[in-house]
Scaffold this motif. Structure first.
Motif, mmCIF file in Angstrom:
data_model
loop_
_atom_site.group_PDB
_atom_site.id
_atom_site.type_symbol
_atom_site.label_atom_id
_atom_site.label_comp_id
_atom_site.label_asym_id
_atom_site.label_seq_id
_atom_site.Cartn_x
_atom_site.Cartn_y
_atom_site.Cartn_z
ATOM 1 N N VAL A 140 -15.475 19.976 -24.930
ATOM 2 C CA VAL A 140 -14.402 20.923 -24.905
ATOM 3 C C VAL A 140 -13.228 20.291 -23.801
ATOM 4 O O VAL A 140 -13.309 19.514 -22.946
ATOM 5 N N VAL A 141 -12.184 20.972 -24.073
ATOM 6 C CA VAL A 141 -10.931 20.284 -23.426
ATOM 7 C C VAL A 141 -10.403 21.715 -22.681
ATOM 8 O O VAL A 141 -10.538 22.869 -23.202
ATOM 9 N N GLY A 142 -9.302 21.392 -21.760
ATOM 10 C CA GLY A 142 -8.574 22.358 -21.109
ATOM 11 C C GLY A 142 -7.886 21.891 -20.045
ATOM 12 O O GLY A 142 -7.276 20.787 -19.853
ATOM 13 N N THR A 143 -7.729 22.641 -18.811
ATOM 14 C CA THR A 143 -7.033 22.384 -17.761
ATOM 15 C C THR A 143 -7.864 22.690 -16.532
ATOM 16 O O THR A 143 -8.740 23.775 -16.388
ATOM 17 N N MET A 144 -7.734 21.791 -15.459
ATOM 18 C CA MET A 144 -8.458 21.805 -14.293
ATOM 19 C C MET A 144 -7.270 21.841 -13.161
ATOM 20 O O MET A 144 -6.391 21.479 -13.509
ATOM 21 N N SER A 145 -7.790 22.294 -12.063
ATOM 22 C CA SER A 145 -7.064 22.186 -10.811
ATOM 23 C C SER A 145 -7.336 20.936 -9.945
ATOM 24 O O SER A 145 -8.533 20.731 -9.636
ATOM 25 N N VAL A 146 -6.497 20.074 -9.669
ATOM 26 C CA VAL A 146 -6.656 18.773 -8.862
ATOM 27 C C VAL A 146 -5.672 19.186 -7.638
ATOM 28 O O VAL A 146 -4.938 19.384 -7.490
ATOM 29 N N LYS A 147 -6.695 18.777 -6.437
ATOM 30 C CA LYS A 147 -6.122 18.981 -4.919
ATOM 31 C C LYS A 147 -5.573 17.540 -4.731
ATOM 32 O O LYS A 147 -6.258 16.593 -4.845
ATOM 33 N N ARG A 148 -4.407 17.740 -3.894
ATOM 34 C CA ARG A 148 -3.718 16.242 -3.599
ATOM 35 C C ARG A 148 -3.453 16.629 -1.687
ATOM 36 O O ARG A 148 -2.791 17.516 -1.725
ATOM 37 N N ASN A 149 -3.695 15.618 -1.214
ATOM 38 C CA ASN A 149 -3.507 15.744 0.101
ATOM 39 C C ASN A 149 -3.985 16.875 1.087
ATOM 40 O O ASN A 149 -3.552 17.565 2.158
ATOM 41 N N ASN A 150 -5.025 17.472 0.265
ATOM 42 C CA ASN A 150 -5.677 18.706 0.807
ATOM 43 C C ASN A 150 -4.858 19.848 0.900
ATOM 44 O O ASN A 150 -5.279 20.893 1.677
ATOM 45 N N THR A 151 -3.670 19.921 0.432
ATOM 46 C CA THR A 151 -2.650 21.049 0.439
ATOM 47 C C THR A 151 -2.056 21.294 -0.767
ATOM 48 O O THR A 151 -1.888 22.588 -1.148
ATOM 49 N N GLU A 152 -2.035 20.359 -1.670
ATOM 50 C CA GLU A 152 -1.377 20.650 -3.132
ATOM 51 C C GLU A 152 -2.156 20.927 -4.073
ATOM 52 O O GLU A 152 -3.290 20.002 -4.155
ATOM 53 N N TRP A 153 -2.062 21.669 -4.910
ATOM 54 C CA TRP A 153 -2.783 21.859 -6.205
ATOM 55 C C TRP A 153 -2.123 21.378 -7.588
ATOM 56 O O TRP A 153 -0.897 22.116 -7.674
ATOM 57 N N PHE A 154 -2.735 20.835 -8.495
ATOM 58 C CA PHE A 154 -1.807 20.457 -9.507
ATOM 59 C C PHE A 154 -2.740 20.823 -10.909
ATOM 60 O O PHE A 154 -4.187 20.591 -10.769
ATOM 61 N N ASP A 155 -2.187 21.162 -11.963
ATOM 62 C CA ASP A 155 -2.857 21.361 -13.221
ATOM 63 C C ASP A 155 -2.974 19.930 -13.887
ATOM 64 O O ASP A 155 -2.001 19.248 -14.093
ATOM 65 N N HIS A 156 -4.352 19.610 -14.304
ATOM 66 C CA HIS A 156 -4.400 18.254 -15.026
ATOM 67 C C HIS A 156 -5.381 18.536 -16.252
ATOM 68 O O HIS A 156 -6.271 19.558 -16.229
ATOM 69 N N ALA A 157 -4.961 18.003 -17.427
ATOM 70 C CA ALA A 157 -5.899 17.960 -18.536
ATOM 71 C C ALA A 157 -7.164 17.588 -18.328
ATOM 72 O O ALA A 157 -7.290 16.667 -17.655
#
Length: 582
Positions: A140-157
Motif C-alpha cells: 500500500v502507498v500513500g502519505t504519512m505525517s512526519v514531525k520535525r523539531n517536535n513542532t513542524e509536521w510535513f507530508d511524506h510519501a
C-alpha cells in the motif's frame, strides 16, 4: 429519364449477405444502458475511485445519516464497508485484483487519517496515514505525517508492507505524496520543491526518488501507472497550461516518451488512471478517455437519453470498464461505463470499402471487435435501430445524436445506414452491444461519397448493374450484365449486345452516397474511356440507402470486350467497375 427496375440487391459481407427491400422511413428508439448508476448508501451523493479486473468498484457514498462510508460495488449491489472503531466516516480509494480494498477512516473535521485494509469482510486499521493505492501483493502507498523539531509536521510519501510503514522521502523540500504502485513495485507521486514550492512528478524505484520532469513548464504530478511502465498525471507545458500526460519509462527508469494529452476545448486536463492497454481516463471538466492519440469526451459515447453528465473518470481496467462520477438526473453519483474497446473501429463505404468519407443516408460498414454478441440480419421494415441487442449511435458535427438503421450485425462487422439529417463534418460512430461493450471510431460526413456496388461485393470487377433496352416501337426489356457460373462458382460477364441500330441501350448502375449530389451536370461518366451521357443520378427508391445512376452506353464501344466505368460526382471519383460489351 429515370428507369425503374426489379432487382434484388445483395449487400454482401464477409459474414453473410442481406437483401432488404425497404422504404426509407426509420423509427427512433431509446438506446439501452451501457452506463450504470452505482447509487448511494441511502444518502445523496457517491463517487467511485477504483476498479479491478473483476469489475469490482470502490469509492464512497453518503448514507442515510448524512455520513460518508466506503463502499464495494459488484454485480449491481453496493456494500457498505463500515469504518474503523470510534470513527464515523470512511473513504475507499483502491482495490486490487484479489479484492483487497484500502482507504481512509476519520471523524468529520479531524486531521488524523486512519488507513484501513478491507478483505474477506473484515476492515482493519493499519496505521496513521492516508493510503491511495494497493498492488496485487498487498503493498500500500500513500502519505504519512512526519514531525520535525517536535513542532513542524510535513507530508511524506510512504509505503506499507507486511505491517511496516516506510517513509519514502522527498526529492527536494519538505513534502511528498505517493499515489500509485504497480505490481512490479514501482511507486509514483509528487514532491514539492523547496526552491519554488511547486510539485514535481516523482518515481520511487529501489528506494530512490527520481524526478520525472514536466511537459516543459514548472510543475507536475504523477497519479497512476500500469505494469508496462506507463505513467499518467498532469504537468504544465511551455505555455503554463496544465495538461494531462502519458509518460513511458525505459528499462532503467528514465522517461523515454512524453505525451501531452491536450485538453480539447478546455483550458486544462488531468489524467487519473491508465490500464495495461494504454487507455487513459481523467477530466477536463468532463470525463475523458484518451487512446490512440485522441482525447474523447466520454459523454459522447453515452447511450442516447442517458440523462448523465460525466465529470470525472478515475479508474479503468483492462476490459475497458471505466468508473468515476457525474451528474445523473441532477444528482452527483458514481458510475461504471461498460467495456470500451482500445481499438478504434473503421467506418467505410459499404459499396467499395473506402474509408475516406461517408454521406447522409448512405450504406456504411463498420469493422471492429465485440461489436455484437451474435450474428443477425434485419427482417422487417422500417429497418430496426436495435439488432441482436446492438445499437449504432451517430453523433454529427452539430452534436446531434441519432440511432442508425441496421441491416446486419456480427461480432466483427456491422452494416448500417447513416441516419437521415446527419450534418456534414466530423462524425463519431459509437457501437453499444448487448453485453454493454462500447466501440467507437470517427469519420467525415460529406454531401456525396460515391461508391458503386460490384457483383463480387468488393467494389471491384463486374458492376452490380442492369441493361435497360428501349426499342423503336417503345417496348422495353431488362437484361443482366453478369450471370452466375455454377461450374466456376462465381459471377462472370454477360456481354452487352447493342442489338438493332434503332435500339437505345442504357446501363443502370447501383451505388450509395450519391443522392445529395449538386447539379446533374456535375455528374460525369466514362465507359472504356469514352464519355457517356448521364441521364439520372439519385435515390433508387426501392432499397434503403441504395442510389441509381443511368447512363446511355455509346454505340462506338461495339466489340470492345471488357471496359471500365469511371464515375465522377461533384469532383469525387467513385470506384471503377467493369462491364463486357459484345
Amino acid at each position: 429519364m429515370r428507369i425503374r427496375f426489379m432487382f434484388l440487391l445483395l449487400i454482401a459481407t464477409a459474414c453473410g449477405a442481406i437483401g432488404i427491400p425497404a422504404l426509407l422511413s426509420q423509427a427512433q428508439t431509446t438506446s439501452k444502458s451501457a452506463i450504470v448508476d452505482l447509487g448511494t448508501l441511502g444518502g445523496f451523493e457517491s463517487k467511485a475511485f477504483g476498479i479491478n479486473s473483476l469489475g469490482q468498484v470502490v469509492g464512497y457514498a453518503e448514507n442515510a445519516d448524512n455520513q460518508y462510508h466506503a463502499f464495494l460495488w459488484q454485480n449491481g449491489i453496493m456494500k457498505d464497508l463500515g469504518t474503523v472503531a470510534n470513527l464515523n466516516e470512511s473513504y475507499a480509494y483502491a482495490i486490487n485484483d484479489v479484492g483487497q480494498v484500502v482507504g481512509t477512516a476519520t471523524n468529520l473535521g479531524s486531521t488524523t487519517p486512519h488507513a484501513f485494509l478491507w478483505q474477506n469482510g473484515t476492515l482493519t486499521d493499519i496505521g496513521i496515514f492516508n493510503p491511495r493505492a494497493i498492488n496485487k501483493a498487498g503493498e500500500v502507498v500513500g502519505t504519512m505525517s512526519v514531525k520535525r523539531n517536535n513542532t513542524e509536521w510535513f507530508d511524506h510519501a510512504c509505503r506499507w508492507k507486511n505491517n511496516t510503514l516506510t517513509d519514502l522521502g522527498t526529492l527536494s523540500g519538505d513534502h511528498s505524496h505517493a499515489f500509485s504502485i504497480n505490481d512490479n513495485g514501482l511507486i509514483i507521486g509528487d514532491s514539492i520543491f523547496s526552491s519554488d514550492g511547486k510539485p514535481r512528478a516523482v518515481l520511487w524505484q529501489n528506494g530512490i526518488a527520481n524526478n520525472l520532469g514536466t511537459l516543459g513548464g514548472g510543475k507536475g504530478q504523477a497519479y497512476a501507472l500500469n505494469n508496462l511502465g506507463q505513467i499518467v498525471g498532469n504537468a504544465d507545458n511551455a505555455s503554463n497550461a496544465t495538461h494531462g500526460f502519458l509518460f513511458k519509462l525505459n528499462a532503467s527508469g528514465g522517461v523515454s516518451e512524453r505525451n501531452d494529452l491536450g485538453a480539447r476545448s478546455s483550458p486544462y486536463s488531468y489524467a487519473y488512471a491508465v490500464n495495461n492497454k494504454g487507455q487513459v481516463v481523467g477530466t477536463n471538466g468532463h470525463a475523458f478517455l484518451w487512446q490512440n492519440g485522441v482525447m474523447t469526451d466520454l459523454n459522447s459515447l453515452l447511450p442516447m437519453g442517458s440523462d448523465w453528465v460525466l465529470t470525472a473518470a478515475t479508474g479503468i481496467n483492462d476490459s475497458g470498464q471505466i468508473v468515476g462520477w457525474g451528474i445523473h438526473n441532477q444528482v452527483p453519483h458514481a458510475f461504471i461505463l461498460g467495456n470500451v474497446s482500445a481499438l478504434e473501429t473503421a467506418n467505410v463505404q459499404a459499396a467499395n470499402y473506402s474509408p475516406t468519407q461517408l454521406a447522409p443516408e448512405a450504406i456504411a460498414s463498420v469493422f471492429g471487435t465485440n461489436l455484437a454478441t451474435t450474428t443477425a440480419s434485419a427482417a422487417s421494415i422500417p429497418l430496426p435501430t436495435t439488432l441482436a441487442g446492438t445499437e449504432v449511435i451517430v453523433r454529427d458535427s452539430a452534436g446531434k445524436e441519432r440511432l442508425a438503421p441496421l441491416f446486419y450485425v456480427s461480432p466483427g462487422q456491422i452494416n448500417y445506414q447513416i441516419p437521415v439529417g446527419t450534418e456534414l463534418g466530423a462524425t463519431t460512430v459509437t457501437i453499444i452491444s448487448s453485453d454493454h461493450s462500447i466501440s467507437f471510431g470517427t469519420t467525415v460526413t460529406a454531401a456525396t461519397a460515391p461508391g458503386l456496388f460490384s457483383v463480387n461485393s468488393d467494389g471491384k470487377g463486374l458492376a452490380a448493374a442492369q441493361v435497360q433496352r428501349i426499342r423503336a416501337d417503345g417496348s422495353q426489356s431488362v437484361e443482366p450484365v453478369a450471370r452466375y457460373d455454377e461450374t466456376l462458382r462465381k459471377f462472370v460477364a454477360a456481354p452487352i449486345d447493342f442489338g438493332a441500330s434503332t435500339d437505345q441501350v442504357f446501363l443502370n448502375l447501383y451505388g450509395t452516397g450519391i443522392r445529395y449530389r449538386s447539379n446533374l451536370a456535375n455528374v460525369t461518366a466514362k465507359v472504356g474511356g469514352t464519355a457517356a451521357s448521364v441521364q439520372y443520378a439519385g435515390t433508387q427508391g426501392g432499397y434503403v440507402g441504395v442510389d441509381q445512376i443511368n447512363i446511355a452506353v455509346p454505340r462506338s464501344l461495339v466489340g470492345r470486350g471488357e471496359v471500365e466505368i469511371q464515375l465522377t460526382i461533384d469532383g469525387q471519383t467513385a470506384n471503377a467497375v467493369t462491364i463486357h460489351i459484345k
